[in-house]
Scaffold this active site. Structure first.
Site, short mmCIF file in Angstrom:
data_model
loop_
_atom_site.label_atom_id
_atom_site.label_comp_id
_atom_site.label_asym_id
_atom_site.label_seq_id
_atom_site.Cartn_x
_atom_site.Cartn_y
_atom_site.Cartn_z
N GLY A 45 -64.45 0.36 -56.32
CA GLY A 45 -64.38 1.53 -55.12
C GLY A 45 -64.99 0.86 -53.96
N ASN A 46 -66.06 0.20 -53.98
CA ASN A 46 -66.66 -0.09 -52.86
C ASN A 46 -66.05 -1.09 -51.96
OD1 ASN A 46 -67.27 -2.07 -54.80
ND2 ASN A 46 -68.88 -2.90 -53.93
N LYS A 72 -64.22 13.42 -68.12
CA LYS A 72 -64.00 13.01 -66.66
C LYS A 72 -63.94 13.80 -65.71
CE LYS A 72 -63.75 9.26 -63.86
NZ LYS A 72 -64.75 8.31 -63.37
N LYS A 99 -60.45 1.73 -64.93
CA LYS A 99 -59.68 0.78 -64.15
C LYS A 99 -60.22 -0.54 -64.92
CE LYS A 99 -62.35 -0.72 -61.41
NZ LYS A 99 -63.44 -1.87 -61.12
N LYS A 103 -67.58 -2.01 -67.72
CA LYS A 103 -67.33 -3.44 -67.09
C LYS A 103 -67.59 -4.49 -68.22
CE LYS A 103 -68.14 -1.84 -62.26
NZ LYS A 103 -67.18 -0.87 -62.57
#
Length: 313
Positions: free
Chosen positions: A11-12, A128, A213, A275
């Site tokens: 997102g960054n 979430k 994601k 991740k």
């Protein structure tokens, strides 16, 4: 030899503090300069991205403007809407940077559906948080109006709606992505983890859920036979003992070592852990595969000398 690489943007790379369209477009223009390095290197590039801030903001706008005659859109549709907006910004920025470097490739955004299982345990355990904070009185009203919604108290700040986060089992448009890559096109796919859908006969039905994601990017990389999955985040390396005096950056690491670190709770559940798990999944599921976790700023360092967290079998 050209490698087929899926790059998952954090997102960054899109949004910092300024949520305006202009600011996000400028952020992606900067991001595009880094991504084009892969094309200059001769690699086949596929881009995925998150949408957490964007879909959260969109749901706030939807809720604020909802009326009986113009109701708010459901989450699956909001994910599709952000795939379109971020894809538009990103393909525009990449096209410009490709032209600046005299590179003959084009970019296309694929509105991507990601299949999940109707029986995924996440559907009975929504975790979430999305959308705005509510007071206790507002939650009572929300529960009356939306009896299917689940709300939880969030760290003393109020109540928030929580939705399921099921695991992806199939990227529906993976063959489309594969075809685009084979025809010299850079696809932007599985934006925001993809639109969550379940199979109902020949119909794909959207679900009120948010797919991670990184897991969706891994599934896409697996299905299109990518050589490398690169997950971009805010740091150049994955660390153990993070933010402690004895913190250590991981450079080349095996999946067995990472699994041991997971057992030790070395990775934050809502941040680095997915991740790392996505990287492990990709390397486990493909012979001679590698996964990389690093920052956008470090792409040049990785391409030059492999400086990053590189996961191998």
């Amino acid at each position: 030899m050209a490698r087929r690489i899926v790059v998952a943007l954090g997102g960054n790379a899109i949004l910092s503090k300024d949520a305006s369209a202009a600011a996000q477009q400028q952020a992606l223009k900067n991001t595009a300069k880094y991504l084009v390095e892969f094309v200059k290197n001769g690699d086949e590039l596929i881009v995925s991205h998150g949408n957490g801030p964007q879909v959260g903001n969109l749901l706030l706008q939807q809720a604020a403007g909802s009326t009986d005659t113009n109701p708010a859109m459901p989450i699956d549709t909001a994910v599709a809407m952000t795939q379109g907006s971020i894809g538009y910004w990103l393909q525009n920025a990449l096209d410009e940077e490709l032209r600046n470097n005299n590179l003959s490739k084009t970019v296309a955004t694929v509105v991507t559906q990601v299949e999940v299982s109707e029986n995924d345990s996440a559907f009975t355990n929504p975790t979430k948080p999305i959308g705005p904070f509510y007071t206790e009185e507002e939650v009572t009203k929300q529960r009356q109006e939306n009896p299917d919604y689940t709300f939880v108290e969030d760290a003393g700040r109020g109540y928030r709606r929580v939705v399921p986060s099921p695991k992806p089992i199939n990227v529906v448009e993976s063959e489309v992505v594969d075809t685009l890559v084979a025809n010299n096109v850079i696809p932007v796919s599985v934006g925001g983890g993809g639109i969550p859908v379940v199979k109902e006969g020949n119909h794909l039905a959207g679900r009120e859920a948010v797919i991670d994601k990184d897991f969706a990017s891994e599934k896409l990389a697996e299905q299109i036979d990518a050589d490398l999955l690169i997950i971009l985040t805010a740091v150049d390396h994955v660390f153990v003992n993070f933010n402690k005096p004895n913190q250590k950056a991981l450079s080349h690491v095996t999946i067995d070592e990472l699994n041991q670190y997971i057992q030790e709770d070395q990775f934050a559940k809502g941040s680095m852990l997915p991740k790392v798990q996505a990287a492990i999944d990709f390397v486990q599921n493909k012979d001679d595969a590698q996964a990389v976790i690093t920052s956008l700023d470090n792409i040049s360092g990785f391409l030059a000398n492999g400086d990053a967290t590189v996961v191998t079998k």
